[in-house]
Design a protein around this motif. Structure first.
Motif, PDB file in Angstrom:
ATOM      1  N   PHE A  56       2.956  -8.726   6.453  1.00 18.22           N
ATOM      2  CA  PHE A  56       2.737  -8.215   5.108  1.00 18.22           C
ATOM      3  C   PHE A  56       2.143  -9.331   4.254  1.00 18.22           C
ATOM      4  CE2 PHE A  56       6.597  -5.688   6.417  1.00 18.22           C
ATOM      5  CZ  PHE A  56       5.898  -4.499   6.610  1.00 18.22           C
ATOM      6  N   LEU A  57       1.045  -9.023   3.553  1.00 16.97           N
ATOM      7  CA  LEU A  57       0.388 -10.002   2.689  1.00 16.97           C
ATOM      8  C   LEU A  57       0.868  -9.894   1.249  1.00 16.97           C
ATOM      9  CD1 LEU A  57      -3.251  -9.609   4.078  1.00 16.97           C
ATOM     10  CD2 LEU A  57      -1.485 -11.234   4.813  1.00 16.97           C
ATOM     11  N   VAL A  58       1.144  -8.673   0.818  1.00 23.08           N
ATOM     12  CA  VAL A  58       1.644  -8.406  -0.531  1.00 23.08           C
ATOM     13  C   VAL A  58       2.756  -7.376  -0.402  1.00 23.08           C
ATOM     14  CG1 VAL A  58       1.107  -7.475  -2.828  1.00 23.08           C
ATOM     15  CG2 VAL A  58      -0.584  -8.879  -1.631  1.00 23.08           C
ATOM     16  N   VAL A  59       3.882  -7.611  -1.068  1.00 22.24           N
ATOM     17  CA  VAL A  59       4.995  -6.654  -1.051  1.00 22.24           C
ATOM     18  C   VAL A  59       5.561  -6.525  -2.459  1.00 22.24           C
ATOM     19  CG1 VAL A  59       5.639  -7.052   1.357  1.00 22.24           C
ATOM     20  CG2 VAL A  59       6.653  -8.467  -0.434  1.00 22.24           C
ATOM     21  N   PRO A  60       6.143  -5.364  -2.795  1.00 21.81           N
ATOM     22  CA  PRO A  60       6.806  -5.214  -4.096  1.00 21.81           C
ATOM     23  C   PRO A  60       8.068  -6.076  -4.158  1.00 21.81           C
ATOM     24  CG  PRO A  60       6.360  -3.081  -3.068  1.00 21.81           C
ATOM     25  CD  PRO A  60       6.149  -4.122  -2.016  1.00 21.81           C
ATOM     26  N   ASN A  61       8.427  -6.465  -5.374  1.00 19.51           N
ATOM     27  CA  ASN A  61       9.677  -7.180  -5.582  1.00 19.51           C
ATOM     28  C   ASN A  61      10.791  -6.160  -5.767  1.00 19.51           C
ATOM     29  OD1 ASN A  61      11.796  -8.803  -6.270  1.00 19.51           O
ATOM     30  ND2 ASN A  61      10.828  -9.730  -8.069  1.00 19.51           N
ATOM     31  N   LEU A  62      11.527  -5.885  -4.705  1.00 20.92           N
ATOM     32  CA  LEU A  62      12.514  -4.808  -4.729  1.00 20.92           C
ATOM     33  C   LEU A  62      13.853  -5.220  -5.319  1.00 20.92           C
ATOM     34  CD1 LEU A  62      11.868  -3.079  -1.286  1.00 20.92           C
ATOM     35  CD2 LEU A  62      10.948  -2.496  -3.509  1.00 20.92           C
ATOM     36  N   VAL A 106       7.243   5.933  -5.085  1.00 18.19           N
ATOM     37  CA  VAL A 106       5.917   5.937  -4.473  1.00 18.19           C
ATOM     38  C   VAL A 106       5.476   4.498  -4.214  1.00 18.19           C
ATOM     39  CG1 VAL A 106       3.471   6.519  -4.755  1.00 18.19           C
ATOM     40  CG2 VAL A 106       5.224   8.093  -5.577  1.00 18.19           C
ATOM     41  N   TYR A 107       5.041   4.247  -2.991  1.00 15.30           N
ATOM     42  CA  TYR A 107       4.453   2.963  -2.640  1.00 15.30           C
ATOM     43  C   TYR A 107       3.165   3.211  -1.865  1.00 15.30           C
ATOM     44  CZ  TYR A 107       9.030   1.130  -3.896  1.00 15.30           C
ATOM     45  OH  TYR A 107      10.171   0.818  -4.575  1.00 15.30           O
ATOM     46  N   PHE A 108       2.221   2.284  -2.008  1.00 12.07           N
ATOM     47  CA  PHE A 108       0.921   2.408  -1.355  1.00 12.07           C
ATOM     48  C   PHE A 108       0.788   1.320  -0.289  1.00 12.07           C
ATOM     49  CE2 PHE A 108       0.513   4.016  -5.661  1.00 12.07           C
ATOM     50  CZ  PHE A 108      -0.146   5.220  -5.481  1.00 12.07           C
ATOM     51  N   VAL A 109       0.445   1.730   0.934  1.00 13.49           N
ATOM     52  CA  VAL A 109       0.191   0.788   2.019  1.00 13.49           C
ATOM     53  C   VAL A 109      -1.316   0.661   2.192  1.00 13.49           C
ATOM     54  CG1 VAL A 109       0.434   0.346   4.491  1.00 13.49           C
ATOM     55  CG2 VAL A 109       2.368   1.251   3.193  1.00 13.49           C
ATOM     56  N   VAL A 110      -1.821  -0.554   2.037  1.00  9.73           N
ATOM     57  CA  VAL A 110      -3.263  -0.801   2.136  1.00  9.73           C
ATOM     58  C   VAL A 110      -3.522  -1.911   3.149  1.00  9.73           C
ATOM     59  CG1 VAL A 110      -3.606  -0.119  -0.275  1.00  9.73           C
ATOM     60  CG2 VAL A 110      -3.322  -2.548   0.282  1.00  9.73           C
ATOM     61  N   GLY A 111      -4.773  -1.982   3.607  1.00 12.44           N
ATOM     62  CA  GLY A 111      -5.186  -3.038   4.514  1.00 12.44           C
ATOM     63  C   GLY A 111      -5.974  -4.109   3.788  1.00 12.44           C
ATOM     64  N   LYS A 112      -6.809  -4.830   4.559  1.00 12.95           N
ATOM     65  CA  LYS A 112      -7.585  -5.946   4.001  1.00 12.95           C
ATOM     66  C   LYS A 112      -9.049  -5.548   3.837  1.00 12.95           C
ATOM     67  CE  LYS A 112      -7.052  -9.095   7.038  1.00 12.95           C
ATOM     68  NZ  LYS A 112      -7.159 -10.391   7.733  1.00 12.95           N
ATOM     69  N   ASN A 118      -5.438  -6.750  -6.912  1.00 15.45           N
ATOM     70  CA  ASN A 118      -4.861  -7.256  -8.154  1.00 15.45           C
ATOM     71  C   ASN A 118      -3.691  -6.408  -8.633  1.00 15.45           C
ATOM     72  OD1 ASN A 118      -6.735  -9.414  -8.400  1.00 15.45           O
ATOM     73  ND2 ASN A 118      -8.286  -7.968  -9.145  1.00 15.45           N
ATOM     74  N   GLU A 119      -3.454  -5.273  -7.965  1.00 17.21           N
ATOM     75  CA  GLU A 119      -2.343  -4.407  -8.354  1.00 17.21           C
ATOM     76  C   GLU A 119      -1.038  -4.989  -7.808  1.00 17.21           C
ATOM     77  OE1 GLU A 119      -3.684  -0.181  -7.324  1.00 17.21           O
ATOM     78  OE2 GLU A 119      -5.156  -1.494  -6.376  1.00 17.21           O
ATOM     79  N   ARG A 120       0.018  -4.800  -8.547  1.00 13.86           N
ATOM     80  CA  ARG A 120       1.321  -5.287  -8.111  1.00 13.86           C
ATOM     81  C   ARG A 120       2.389  -4.249  -8.436  1.00 13.86           C
ATOM     82  NH1 ARG A 120      -1.621  -8.217  -5.976  1.00 13.86           N
ATOM     83  NH2 ARG A 120      -1.557 -10.494  -5.726  1.00 13.86           N
ATOM     84  N   GLY A 121       3.527  -4.361  -7.798  1.00 17.11           N
ATOM     85  CA  GLY A 121       4.654  -3.500  -8.129  1.00 17.11           C
ATOM     86  C   GLY A 121       4.874  -2.381  -7.142  1.00 17.11           C
ATOM     87  N   ASP A 122       3.807  -1.745  -6.656  1.00 17.05           N
ATOM     88  CA  ASP A 122       3.966  -0.636  -5.713  1.00 17.05           C
ATOM     89  C   ASP A 122       3.023  -0.756  -4.522  1.00 17.05           C
ATOM     90  OD1 ASP A 122       1.558  -0.097  -6.942  1.00 17.05           O
ATOM     91  OD2 ASP A 122       2.134   1.855  -7.745  1.00 17.05           O
ATOM     92  N   ILE A 123       2.496  -1.976  -4.290  1.00 13.74           N
ATOM     93  CA  ILE A 123       1.531  -2.205  -3.223  1.00 13.74           C
ATOM     94  C   ILE A 123       2.179  -2.951  -2.063  1.00 13.74           C
ATOM     95  CG2 ILE A 123      -0.571  -3.450  -2.552  1.00 13.74           C
ATOM     96  CD1 ILE A 123      -1.213  -1.005  -4.133  1.00 13.74           C
ATOM     97  N   VAL A 124       1.969  -2.414  -0.861  1.00 16.18           N
ATOM     98  CA  VAL A 124       2.321  -3.115   0.373  1.00 16.18           C
ATOM     99  C   VAL A 124       1.005  -3.360   1.113  1.00 16.18           C
ATOM    100  CG1 VAL A 124       3.604  -3.046   2.535  1.00 16.18           C
ATOM    101  CG2 VAL A 124       4.552  -1.932   0.504  1.00 16.18           C
ATOM    102  N   GLN A 125       0.559  -4.604   1.128  1.00 11.89           N
ATOM    103  CA  GLN A 125      -0.695  -4.918   1.824  1.00 11.89           C
ATOM    104  C   GLN A 125      -0.395  -5.514   3.184  1.00 11.89           C
ATOM    105  OE1 GLN A 125      -3.431  -7.860   0.119  1.00 11.89           O
ATOM    106  NE2 GLN A 125      -5.169  -6.653   0.858  1.00 11.89           N
ATOM    107  N   VAL A 126      -1.081  -4.991   4.187  1.00 15.80           N
ATOM    108  CA  VAL A 126      -0.834  -5.373   5.577  1.00 15.80           C
ATOM    109  C   VAL A 126      -2.046  -6.144   6.096  1.00 15.80           C
ATOM    110  CG1 VAL A 126      -0.133  -4.507   7.829  1.00 15.80           C
ATOM    111  CG2 VAL A 126       0.403  -3.189   5.795  1.00 15.80           C
TER     112      VAL A 126
END
Length: 327
Positions: A56-62, A106-112, A118-126
């Motif tokens: 995971f490159l970016v994860v929400p602060n849970l 709601v969370y969004f899973v995105v790639g590279k 630049n979005e934060r809070g609900d982004i999970v970047q893989v």
């Protein structure tokens, strides 16, 4: 005249020979296909070593995120560059007020991609390059993240970012504990689908999948299960050879685990099939849980018009459709 006849006769023979070659090739492929069986699928999908999860490159602060404790986690598979699609969901069916009212997050899973997120809070970047055939890797990452970090939730709902979601369905799930039990995957499901051997987006070669049919699976625009089931699926994913069609891959894993596949009528409506917006909006959108192939403009229009369209699904029968057309 004779020369003309001979020339056309030769062309006819060549054309006929070409047809025979193509037909022979088709028969060879068909004859090489195997009938799907549990032992053969186990052998085919066997993985020598456990598949390592993508970082995971970016994860929400849970730690400070109450959303992670809500009853349903909706994970949206999204392309990194699809900023407008994500923003539209945040402003419509996935807005904060609706999440509180219907007890979901709601969370969004995105790639590279080349540009940074630049979005934060609900982004999970893989750490996965964005590509249609990498959706399986993103799906595995979604299962991994949810089962690790959303353990207080009861349900896991995977959708794509080009859908409009009927939130009333979430009430039905949460008020009837028997509707979606453990060890069941629910959605618009294919129970007897066959691989596409033609040259299309979904083409699968014999080497990639040698069987005549797929195991039962639920289509990718949206499917749902309990978090306990999602955990079982993810653990089995780490032991299962990947497959480029993510919804079929989830079906392969479910088949190995002996999970039930529950097909729900009128669950997904593919918005790109019909060309009459009035017909689509006033009938089919009220009759389905998920509207697929929806542009951000479509999602916003459906959200703005939801009170007018209504969600009365009692008129979705054959007679109800006839009544609608006559009024």
């Amino acid at each position: 005249m004779k020369r003309y006849v001979r020339r056309n006769f030769s062309k006819g023979l060549m054309f006929g020979a070409a047809i025979l070659v193509v037909w022979f090739f088709f028969l060879q492929i068909t004859n090489n296909e195997k009938t799907l069986s549990f032992p053969d699928l186990l052998n085919f999908s066997y993985q020598d070593e456990n598949i390592q999860p993508k970082p995971f490159l970016v994860v929400p602060n849970l730690k400070h995120d109450r959303q992670s404790a809500r009853n349903i986690v909706v994970v949206v598979l999204s392309k990194a560059s699809n900023i407008l699609q994500r923003q539209t969901i945040r402003q419509t069916w996935g807005n904060q007020d609706m999440q509180i009212k219907y007890n979901f997050s709601v969370y969004f899973v995105v790639g590279k991609e080349e540009r940074d997120i630049n979005e934060r809070g609900d982004i999970v970047q893989v750490d996965v390059v964005e590509d249609y055939y990498n959706l399986t890797d993103k799906t595995c990452a979604a299962f991994n993240w949810v089962t690790q970090f959303c353990r207080e939730a009861r349900y896991f709902f995977k959708v794509d970012d080009d859908v409009f979601l009927d939130l009333d369905f979430l009430i039905q799930i949460q008020t009837d504990s028997t509707y979606l039990p453990d060890d069941t995957i629910l959605g618009s499901c294919q129970l007897t689908a066959s691989p596409e051997r033609k040259w299309t987006k979904w083409q699968v070669s014999y080497g990639e999948y040698p069987f005549k049919t797929y195991p039962p699976f639920c289509n990718g625009p949206g499917y749902m299960m309990t978090l306990s089931t999602a955990h079982k699926v993810y653990v089995e994913m780490t032991k299962t050879r990947t497959f480029k069609l993510e919804d079929v891959y989830v079906g392969i894993v479910a088949y190995k685990l002996g999970l039930s596949i529950k097909h729900v009528e009128n669950f997904v409506f593919n918005m790109n099939i019909y060309v009459f917006p009035w017909f689509l909006n006033d009938l089919f959108c009220r009759c389905h849980t998920i509207i697929h192939y929806a542009t951000p403009e479509n999602v916003q229009q459906l959200w703005d018009g939801r009170a007018i369209i209504g969600r009365d699904k009692s008129d979705c029968s054959f007679w109800g459709i006839g009544k609608f057309l006559l009024t």
